[in-house]
Every structure is written in C-alpha cells, then in structure tokens.
Design a protein around this motif. Structure first.
Motif, PDB file in Angstrom:
ATOM      1  N   LEU A 226       0.833  -1.213   0.000  1.00 55.19           N
ATOM      2  CA  LEU A 226       0.000   0.000   0.000  1.00 55.19           C
ATOM      3  C   LEU A 226       0.864   1.258   0.000  1.00 55.19           C
ATOM      4  CD1 LEU A 226      -2.880  -0.975   2.454  1.00 55.19           C
ATOM      5  CD2 LEU A 226      -3.107  -0.333   0.054  1.00 55.19           C
ATOM      6  N   ILE A 227       1.997   1.208   0.747  1.00 51.19           N
ATOM      7  CA  ILE A 227       2.895   2.369   0.781  1.00 51.19           C
ATOM      8  C   ILE A 227       3.493   2.614  -0.600  1.00 51.19           C
ATOM      9  CG2 ILE A 227       5.111   3.200   1.702  1.00 51.19           C
ATOM     10  CD1 ILE A 227       4.325   1.738   4.345  1.00 51.19           C
ATOM     11  N   ARG A 228       3.901   1.511  -1.265  1.00 52.74           N
ATOM     12  CA  ARG A 228       4.457   1.652  -2.619  1.00 52.74           C
ATOM     13  C   ARG A 228       3.410   2.204  -3.592  1.00 52.74           C
ATOM     14  NH1 ARG A 228       8.724  -2.478  -4.183  1.00 52.74           N
ATOM     15  NH2 ARG A 228       9.690  -3.089  -2.248  1.00 52.74           N
ATOM     16  N   MET A 229       2.155   1.808  -3.364  1.00 55.27           N
ATOM     17  CA  MET A 229       1.087   2.253  -4.272  1.00 55.27           C
ATOM     18  C   MET A 229       0.567   3.649  -3.925  1.00 55.27           C
ATOM     19  SD  MET A 229      -0.932  -1.385  -4.536  1.00 55.27           S
ATOM     20  CE  MET A 229      -2.399  -0.682  -5.205  1.00 55.27           C
TER      21      MET A 229
ATOM     22  N   ILE B 122      -3.750  -7.026  -3.253  1.00 55.37           N
ATOM     23  CA  ILE B 122      -3.147  -6.594  -1.974  1.00 55.37           C
ATOM     24  C   ILE B 122      -3.177  -7.755  -0.969  1.00 55.37           C
ATOM     25  CG2 ILE B 122      -3.421  -5.021  -0.012  1.00 55.37           C
ATOM     26  CD1 ILE B 122      -4.549  -2.981  -2.067  1.00 55.37           C
ATOM     27  N   PHE B 123      -4.338  -8.429  -0.850  1.00 48.28           N
ATOM     28  CA  PHE B 123      -4.415  -9.585   0.060  1.00 48.28           C
ATOM     29  C   PHE B 123      -3.530 -10.728  -0.434  1.00 48.28           C
ATOM     30  CE2 PHE B 123      -8.488  -7.629   1.489  1.00 48.28           C
ATOM     31  CZ  PHE B 123      -8.181  -7.562   2.839  1.00 48.28           C
ATOM     32  N   PHE B 124      -3.451 -10.863  -1.744  1.00 54.21           N
ATOM     33  CA  PHE B 124      -2.591 -11.892  -2.359  1.00 54.21           C
ATOM     34  C   PHE B 124      -1.153 -11.724  -1.867  1.00 54.21           C
ATOM     35  CE2 PHE B 124       0.139 -13.374  -5.741  1.00 54.21           C
ATOM     36  CZ  PHE B 124      -0.490 -14.499  -6.249  1.00 54.21           C
ATOM     37  N   ARG B 125      -0.713 -10.435  -1.780  1.00 56.69           N
ATOM     38  CA  ARG B 125       0.648 -10.132  -1.313  1.00 56.69           C
ATOM     39  C   ARG B 125       0.839 -10.556   0.148  1.00 56.69           C
ATOM     40  NH1 ARG B 125       4.626  -6.367  -2.831  1.00 56.69           N
ATOM     41  NH2 ARG B 125       6.354  -6.626  -1.383  1.00 56.69           N
TER      42      ARG B 125
END
Length: 516
Positions: free
Chosen positions: A43-46, A382-385
């Motif tokens: 999320l930070i990267r995005m 995101i959850f996949f990560r």
C-alpha cells in the motif's frame, strides 16, 4: 403443517455456514496477521502515484467508457424487444418463452470477463470482443429486469387491447411500453454501472480498455503507475455513480404537465423518433468501433461454431477438478457475503444521518464510498501479497467489497423507512444502542436479509472474476483452459458455474419470497 425457523436457529445455520466456508478457504487469522507488513508495504508503494502516467492512462480510460456505454446502449435496446418475447403474459408463443428464458438464464450466469476471453479467441484482441461481451451482459440483465416488470402487468389489461382490435405493435406501444419506460432509465444506469466496473478488467484477457495497462503494470511491478490507475478509476467510478444518481433523481422528479391532447400527440410523435435516433447513433458508434474486417469475421464465426461444439463435448476426466473449483467458488461467495453482512450492519447504521453525529456520518460515508469504488481485483492483489495465492485472498477481497455495498444499501433503508420509529423511541428516552437494537434493527431486518441474498447472488459471479489474479475459485482454471484452448474442459467448467449460480438464484428467490 408449516415449519418456521426461529432467530436462534437461523443464527446457528448462518454460523455453521460461515465456519464451514472458512474451513474450505483455509481461513487462518495468524496467516492474515503475519501478512499485514507485506500488505502495508504494498500500500505504501502504491501511495506514490506517477502523474506522468496520466498521459498514457487517459486514452485507455476513454476507450473503457466507450466500450461500456456502447455495450450498454446496444444491449439495453435489444432487451426491450426480447423481454416482450419472453414474458409469460406477452410472448407470442409459450414455446418461445420456454426456450428463450433458460438460454438467457444460462448466458446471464457467465461473467463478462469470460465472454470477453471467449470472444478474443474468435475475433482477436482489441475492444471489439469487449463491446460484444458487455452488450451480451446488458442484454441478459436488461431482459431479466424488464421481463419481471412486464409480467407484473395484469393480463386483463393486455387482453383489453386485443379485444379492441389493437395489433401486436399497438398493444406494445400503448399498453406495455408506457409501463416499462418509467423504469427503463433506472435499468439503463444500473447496467451501465455494472458494465463500467466490468470494462476496467476486460483488458486482462486482451479485450481492450484500461485493464491492459493494469495487467502490464502489475506484471512489471510499476507501483507508481498502478497507483495512478487506481486513483483515476476511483475518481471516475465515483463521478459516474454521482452523475447516475443525480440524473435518476432529477428524472424521477421531472414531470411536464400536458395541457391538451395536441401536446400529448406531439410527445407521442417525438418520443419514438428521439429513441430511434439514439439507437442509430449507438449503432453508428458500434460500427466505427468494430475493428474486424469481413474475412476475420467469417473466420471468427467458423471458429465459434467449432468452439461451441467442442465445449458441448465435456471432458469428464476433469469432473473432479470442476466440483472442487465450484465448491471453492461457493465457499468464497458465502464467506464474503456473511462477513460483509455482519460488518455492514454496524457501518450502515453509522451512515444514517439522524442516528449518529455529523462528523461520524461524513467519515463513515467517505470510508464506505472508498471501499465500494476501489476495484475488487486490486484489493485481491493486496491480500494476495499478504496471505499468498488461493481462495483466502479472494474471500477477503470480496468481503471488503461486500461490506461497502451492503453498508451503503442498509444506510439508505434506515434513512428511508425508520425515521418516524427513531423519533418515537427518542421521545420515550431510549439511548442510541437501545434504539438500534430494539427498534431499527427489528423494523429493517427483513429488507436487510433480502439485499444480503441479492449480494450473495452477485458474489457468486464476482468470485469467478478473482481467479484471473490467482485469488481462488473457478475463475483460475477457467481462464487457464481458455488460454490453452481446452474447450472440452471449458465446457464442463461453465456447466459447473451454471448449476451453481442458478441453484443459488433459485434458493435466494424462495427465501426472499418467504421473507416478503
């Protein structure tokens, strides 16, 4: 003897379903907690959008809206004609109704992304397969909704036109069209919203639109570009939702009084002309958007015939994998619906303007709108990560989306139906928790269960989509076998989807009827 299920029994059944579906998707709270740092890192990267990428995004965004609008216009117009042919009280032949209704029901169970993947194989990559796929979706949904409205028209009203000697066209124009035209705008925008969301992911299977950029940036881990696309999608979907809601509200209030029969005749003359012109304009736009020459079209249609025949020749050796994939899809949808319904119950109450302070109301509204407009496929990534590939990531993503949608709908139910009850409970000195627990919840529970059941039907189709990014369900083997041209396996997988969706729709219909 009639049997009724008491609240305690119903709660136990729902709890058992939730636990069993959680077991099937390998739910593990420790796995989720352990994955939180990875999800936060993503999320930070995005969170650092690359504004320069807008130059590449905007043409694709326009193409996405173009596909959705053309597909919706074409499908909606044809749905008006077909709904008259399949409605029980207006069908020219009962046999025609009995044949067409199951075919349309089968087509409706197939998600637009699967239609697009099949059509890409026939017509090659580009926006043409996307437009056709969205037109099919619009046609199937529009026909279902309009057919239900036509079947609600009393039979004696239609028979009175026949008794007066009216032709089939006159009966439709003066007896049926005025009824369905009042709701046609709402149906059109409802389908348009579905198609815009669907169009954003069709690019994953090569059917044009912004999905192609989304897939490319995901594969190359261009998080800045990805953040820009997500931001643009959220803003665009929010703007479309607001415009749709505003236009529907305006049209609902808009009423022009006609002072004489001459004015009525003018309206009757102008209305079909305007309708025809809009339809011709949509056909013209479609013709300009079709990027397939006659030779390719001829080749594609021959290939389609071959594909359909192979799909009907089921690969029975793939039956066990199909049953497992169907079970996983069902578990994802049930888990997401129950968990979404639980959280939406409280969030929905917090979006009721007379029940909570204004700052809480606005903050909750903002969060819900953000959740609802965030593309579910990106949430799955995101959850996949955090938790790895598989059904858990898909179930969590769909749970978040279901929470947003159900909370919005439940908040609207409370605002519309429960204000007087709220005021009466305030007058007797009840506190906010007592008001909700002993008043509003009891008053609204039947309608809430009804929208939860509708959400369950939608989640059955949505869980198919999540397989594209490896988030479990039947979507993964479906897309893989389409890519590998294993049409016999695609046929048995689609048959599994069909049985699952139709069974859930039937069960949901029976339960809603009992509740109402």
């Amino acid at each position: 003897m009639k049997y009724t299920i008491k609240p305690v029994g119903l709660t136990l059944i729902i709890l058992a379903l939730f636990i069993y579906s959680g077991f099937l998707i390998n739910f593990n709270i420790f796995r989720i907690v352990a994955g939180l740092p990875d999800m936060a890192d993503l999320l930070i990267r995005m969170s650092r959008p690359n504004i320069d990428h807008l130059e590449t995004i905007l043409p694709r965004l326009i193409e996405t809206f173009e596909m959705a609008i053309i597909g919706t216009v074409i499908g909606s117009f044809f749905s008006v004609m077909i709904s008259v042919l399949v409605a029980r009280n207006t069908a020219p032949s009962r046999l025609l109704s009995l044949v067409l209704n199951p075919i349309l029901a089968i087509f409706r169970t197939i998600p637009s992304v699967v239609w697009a993947a099949l059509l890409v194989t026939i017509f090659s990559i580009g926006k043409t397969p996307g437009i056709i796929a969205l037109s099919i979706t619009a046609l199937c949904i529009g026909t279902k909704l309009l057919r239900e409205q036509i079947e609600a028209i009393p039979q004696n009203k239609i028979a009175s036109f026949t008794a007066l000697g009216a032709s089939a066209a006159q009966t439709f124009y003066y007896g049926i069209f005025p009824v369905i035209s009042h709701n046609f705008v709402s149906v059109f925008f409802f389908i348009l919203e579905i198609n815009i969301r669907s169009a954003t992911v069709l690019g994953f299977v090569g059917a044009g639109g912004i999905g192609q950029l989304l897939e490319m940036d995901l594969n190359f881990m261009n998080y800045g570009n990805l953040a820009t696309i997500i931001l643009v999608l959220i803003v665009s979907i929010a703007v479309i939702d607001s415009l749709s809601l505003g236009l529907r509200s305006t049209l609902h209030r808009l009423w022009i009084p006609l002072k004489s029969w001459k004015q009525q005749r003018v309206v009757n003359f102008v209305k079909p002309i305007l309708t025809t012109l809009v339809f011709i304009a949509a056909l013209f736009l479609t013709a300009n958007s079709i990027e397939v020459d006659n030779e390719r079209m001829y080749f594609g249609l021959n290939q389609a015939q071959s594909i359909v025949l192979r799909m009907l020749d089921f690969d029975l050796s793939y039956a066990s994998q199909t049953v497992r994939a169907v079970g996983e899809t069902f578990a994802i949808a049930v888990f997401a619906t129950i968990s979404g319904a639980f959280f939406a119950l409280f969030l929905g109450a917090m979006t009721c303007y007379y029940l909570v302070p204004k700052p809480v109301y606005f903050a909750t509204k903002f969060i819900i709108n953000l959740i609802r407009t965030f593309p579910v496929i990106v949430t799955a990534i995101i959850f996949f990560r955090g938790v790895g590939s598989g059904p858990l990531a898909g179930a969590l993503a769909l749970s978040v989306y279901s929470t947003g949608v159900l909370a919005k709908l439940y908040g609207e139910i409370l605002e519309r139906d429960c204000q007087k009850l709220f005021l009466s409970l305030v007058a007797v000195g009840a506190n906010p928790i007592q008001i909700f627990r002993h008043g509003l919840l009891i008053q609204s529970i039947s309608e809430y269960i009804s929208i939860v059941l509708y959400r369950l039907e939608s989640n059955m189709r949505s869980s198919t989509l999540l397989g594209i990014v490896g988030a479990g369900g039947i979507g993964a083997p479906l897309i893989m076998n389409i890519s590998n041209r294993n049409w016999e396996r695609v046929g048995i997988l689609l048959f599994g989807v069909l049985i699952l969706v139709l069974s859930v729709e039937k069960l949901s219909y029976i339960l809603r009827k009992k509740i109402s």
